[in-house]
Motif scaffolding. Structure first.
Motif, PDB file in Angstrom:
ATOM      1  N   UNK A  60       0.758  -1.373   0.067  1.00 31.97           N
ATOM      2  CA  UNK A  60      -0.028   0.033   0.089  1.00 31.97           C
ATOM      3  C   UNK A  60       0.902   1.068  -0.014  1.00 31.97           C
ATOM      4  N   UNK A  61       0.499   2.410  -0.467  1.00 33.64           N
ATOM      5  CA  UNK A  61       1.013   3.732  -0.514  1.00 33.64           C
ATOM      6  C   UNK A  61       0.369   4.621   0.355  1.00 33.64           C
ATOM      7  N   UNK A  62       1.323   4.960   1.388  1.00 27.29           N
ATOM      8  CA  UNK A  62       1.492   5.874   2.584  1.00 27.29           C
ATOM      9  C   UNK A  62       1.909   7.372   2.075  1.00 27.29           C
ATOM     10  N   UNK A  63       1.094   8.336   1.636  1.00 26.35           N
ATOM     11  CA  UNK A  63       1.624   9.561   1.472  1.00 26.35           C
ATOM     12  C   UNK A  63       2.457  10.387   2.319  1.00 26.35           C
ATOM     13  N   UNK A  64       2.189   9.801   3.715  1.00 24.39           N
ATOM     14  CA  UNK A  64       3.043  10.612   4.830  1.00 24.39           C
ATOM     15  C   UNK A  64       4.408   9.779   4.901  1.00 24.39           C
ATOM     16  N   UNK A  65       4.619   8.664   4.314  1.00 22.64           N
ATOM     17  CA  UNK A  65       6.008   7.996   4.320  1.00 22.64           C
ATOM     18  C   UNK A  65       6.631   7.923   3.066  1.00 22.64           C
TER      19      UNK A  65
END
Length: 820
Positions: free
Chosen positions: A480-485
């Motif tokens: 999954x993609x986490x824009x915070x990381x």
């Protein structure tokens, strides 16, 4: 019902009674059962003078034209009765030839369908599906829809999913072996599809072919009292063609739109002079492209069948159906994230050139019928089903691509890759005694039986999956993609995360569909968990007749065993037990009209094997359902035209719904309740000897009444249209210079449907118009089918706007057939 529907019904009645007046000018007679004076449908009268044989209709009447006056000795025969020679006297003054009686043979007690059907019409008077005994459909207290091989051939159909458009209350859920019956889903990956009344299974992805089928029929409502765990909507039964005791051979070749080619053969007849050994061989070959990008289907079907009749008291059948299929798996059409269904062409698919789906399926059936006496018989049937899948596919990840801020990119769909191999095997044994007796004025048909079934997904199934996003070092992937990381991911020059498998660009599909180097992806390997279940069941059923009243009483006890953690060190046996009652009654108002009512219960286990998800949680209680149905079945035009109307309500509880957690995204909870109610209307048969018709209308209100997800409550269920209707008719000219010319015309209507309740997505309703021309010269028939004449853009089903399944645009099929 609106005024237009009423006008159509009135017009049909006018046509019916006009035709009745015309048909009454023939010489006619009636064939009856000598033991109980009941009419015999499908009895054959072999005529002299080189004339074609005639067959009795559902009320036992036969009609003869163009026979010179005089006295003749002819052969009268019917399946289940002893043939005999009878005398008929034809005179201009006497149109009624009288009644003729046949004595039942031992075959009258058979409860396994092992006899070939000689009738050639859209009608089918009897079935074994609803009672496990040969029963007139008018005497069955439950709704049955069917399509005979004649209708299937006239419409130029090749797949079961295409055939169901002729059934009230049945429609396609997707393009797969995946249907909706009265609002409840039924698919080939479950055991709710039958072959000759026996439990079978397929791979789900491909609809069964129809070239080897005698007919397709649907028993509506829960049928667990007959067949065990099943969908509350109903069961699909595919009846294979059986050997005949007369030689018949046919070949047909078809070419059509989208580079479609098919070649079919059907041979049958006796092998020995005494007709103790019969055979039938159906062969099919199909090589078809599609209007869908990169889609194709190549099938080879071999379906031999043998009947051995060593004595008049014993009959043995052996059938094989083998299908080798080469294709690509179509995961549907995706549209832009704004939800515009016309933002992409209906031909668009997620596949690439290197994708493939190879499947092999076989079904081997042995059936035995033995009569100990006139009243007692034993019947047994065993079917073995094997399925193997080899899959390589690019498909959507069921989501749109995201940018660096985690927002959807409107014109791009996230993709993933599956490489999978697995097998599945199913066994079903059914054995029962059938006893008939009279006690005073009561006539009894008693069945005592035992069923055993098991399904195994063996060790060896596994899958490679490539999805998610590439990590910063490009050495692996993150699901999954986490824009915070962002610092964990590899980013492109626009600051967007680089997917493990390239996104599908809806504005440049040619580039996205080109051959991909699958060795460049990062894969995770998973085991397709082995599963095993079996069931043991005993059942008792009695059909009691008293004058005009017939009552059916049944009870089944079933013990279901599932092994969780199968083939691991955590194997655990899970048992479920169920008593399943069934009661129904039919009352004959007059020779044309029967009224019926029924109450049945059903269940479906929700163990690890049944829901194919070992991580779902549980154990869960089984799905439990019940149905109440009332209706009228009638026959007109001397039984040639049959009309059925029914109303029903089905209730189901214990449905499962997603309840994902951080530790278990596959977790399910059990709180659901569903209800389906509606009305159905079916017409099929002949208005005139050369004018056939089939028509239906269904209204279905299928709602979710209780759910963890409140957006689903009191909403119409996905892919369950409120209204569906169809009509198909064929008229053939019998005289003059156009003798042998026929025309077919039909239409299908499907209402607007929900597809994703969570996202409030739906697909529009549609009406399709189809036509056909036929021309028969001697043993040659030329046929041309034109479907979707108005070129209507439509969708037959879907899961959401990323997985839509469009219907075929305007298309044709040209067929050349030869019978010898």
């Amino acid at each position: 019902m609106n005024s237009r529907s009423i006008h159509l019904l009135l017009l049909l009645n006018i046509l019916v009674f006009t035709a009745y007046g015309q048909a009454s000018k023939s010489y006619y007679g009636k064939v009856l059962n000598q033991s109980n004076q009941q009419a015999i449908a499908g009895a054959t009268l072999a005529l002299p003078q080189g004339l074609s044989p005639v067959a009795s209709d559902t009320l036992g009447f036969f009609y003869i034209k163009q026979l010179p006056t005089g006295e003749y000795t002819v052969q009268l025969s019917a399946i289940g009765f002893r043939s005999k020679k009878v005398k008929i006297k034809v005179s201009a003054e006497q149109l009624n030839l009288g009644s003729f009686y046949l004595e039942p043979s031992q075959e009258m007690l058979q409860t396994v369908e092992i006899y070939g059907r000689k009738e050639k019409s859209y009608s089918n008077a009897k079935s074994f599906l609803g009672s496990k005994t040969e029963t007139n459909l008018r005497d069955l207290p439950q709704s049955v829809s069917f399509a005979t091989k004649e209708l299937i051939a006239d419409q130029g159909l090749m797949r079961v999913g295409e055939i169901v458009k002729n059934f009230s209350g049945v429609n396609q859920f997707t393009v797969y072996d995946d249907l909706s019956i009265r609002g409840f889903r039924v698919n080939g990956g479950s055991s709710t599809q039958l072959v000759n009344g026996m439990r079978s299974t397929t791979g789900f992805w491909k609809q069964p072919l129809a070239n080897y089928l005698e007919r397709v029929e649907v028993l509506k409502g829960p049928s667990s009292a007959l067949f065990g765990n099943a969908s509350p909507g109903g069961v699909i039964n595919r009846v294979t063609k059986k050997p005949l005791d007369e030689t018949k051979r046919s070949l047909s070749f078809g070419i059509g739109s989208f580079n479609n080619f098919r070649a079919l053969a059907d041979f049958t007849g006796p092998i020995t002079k005494d007709k103790t050994l019969l055979y039938r061989l159906n062969i099919g070959y199909e090589d078809a492209q599609s209007f869908r990008d990169l889609q194709f289907d190549k099938n080879v079907v071999l379906a031999p069948s043998f009947s051995f009749i060593p004595t008049e008291n014993t009959r043995l059948n052996f059938d094989i159906v083998y299908n080798d299929s080469r294709s690509r798996l179509d995961r549907g059409q995706s549209v832009f994230a704004n939800g515009d269904l016309h933002s992409t062409p209906i031909s668009l698919s997620m596949n690439t050139t290197g994708d493939y789906l190879n499947e092999q399926t076989y079904m081997v059936t042995t059936s035995l019928n033995h009569n100990f006496s006139k009243n007692l018989s034993f019947n047994a049937s065993y079917i073995k089903t094997g399925y193997a899948e080899d899959l390589n596919e690019h498909r959507s990840s069921n989501a749109y691509a995201v940018d660096g801020n985690g927002k959807e990119i409107q014109n791009q769909v996230a993709r993933q890759v599956f490489l999978r191999k697995r097998k599945r095997f199913m066994d079903n044994l059914s054995a029962y005694f059938n006893y008939q007796i009279e006690t005073g004025k009561l006539q009894h048909k008693i069945i005592l039986g035992y069923d055993y079934a098991q399904e195994v997904l063996p060790v060896g199934g596994s899958q490679l999956t490539a999805n998610g996003f590439r990590n910063k070092d490009n050495t692996g992937s993150i699901s999954k993609y986490d824009p915070k990381k962002k610092d964990l991911y590899k980013l492109d020059d626009k600051g967007n995360p680089v997917p493990n498998v390239s996104n599908f660009d809806l504005t440049d599909r040619l580039k996205s569909q080109q051959l991909q180097d699958i060795s460049k992806y990062f894969y995770t390997s998973t085991i397709v968990a082995p599963t095993y279940y079996n069931l043991n069941a005993f059942y008792l059923q009695e059909q009691v007749s008293y004058g005009a009243l017939q009552v059916l009483l049944g009870m089944r006890y079933e013990s279901y065993k599932d092994i969780t953690g199968y083939k691991t060190d955590k194997e655990t046996n899970v048992y479920q037990h169920k008593f399943l009652p069934r009661i129904g009654a039919v009352y004959t108002v007059n020779p044309q009209i029967n009224v019926y009512g029924t109450y049945v219960q059903g269940y479906n286990p929700q163990t690890a094997s049944a829901i194919a998800n070992p991580n779902a949680g549980g154990p869960f209680d089984p799905l439990e359902s019940d149905m109440t149905e009332f209706g009228v079945k009638s026959a007109w035009l001397n039984g040639k035209l049959q009309i059925t109307t029914g109303i029903y309500q089905i209730n189901q509880k214990n449905s499962l719904f997603p309840s994902p957690t951080v530790d278990n995204p596959d977790l399910l909870v059990q709180i659901g309740k569903e209800r389906s109610k509606g009305i159905e209307f079916d017409v099929h048969g002949q208005i005139l000897p050369n004018w056939s018709i089939i028509a239906s209308y269904a209204y279905n209100d299928a709602q979710i009444l209780d759910s963890k997800n409140q957006y689903e409550v009191n909403r119409q269920k996905p892919n369950a249209p409120h209204n569906t209707a169809n009509i198909w008719t064929r008229y053939t000219l019998k005289h003059g210079q156009l003798n042998g010319l026929g025309i077919g015309l039909g239409a299908n209507y499907v209402d607007k449907r929900n597809i994703s309740l969570e996202q409030n997505q739906s697909i529009p309703g549609f009406t399709l118009v189809n036509a056909a021309l036929y021309y028969t010269v001697g043993k040659v028939q030329i046929q041309a089918n034109l479907n979707n004449i108005t070129n209507k853009t439509h969708w037959i089903g879907g899961y959401d706007y990323i997985r839509l399944f469009p219907g075929t645009p305007r298309n044709f099929l040209f067929t050349l057939g030869y019978t010898f």
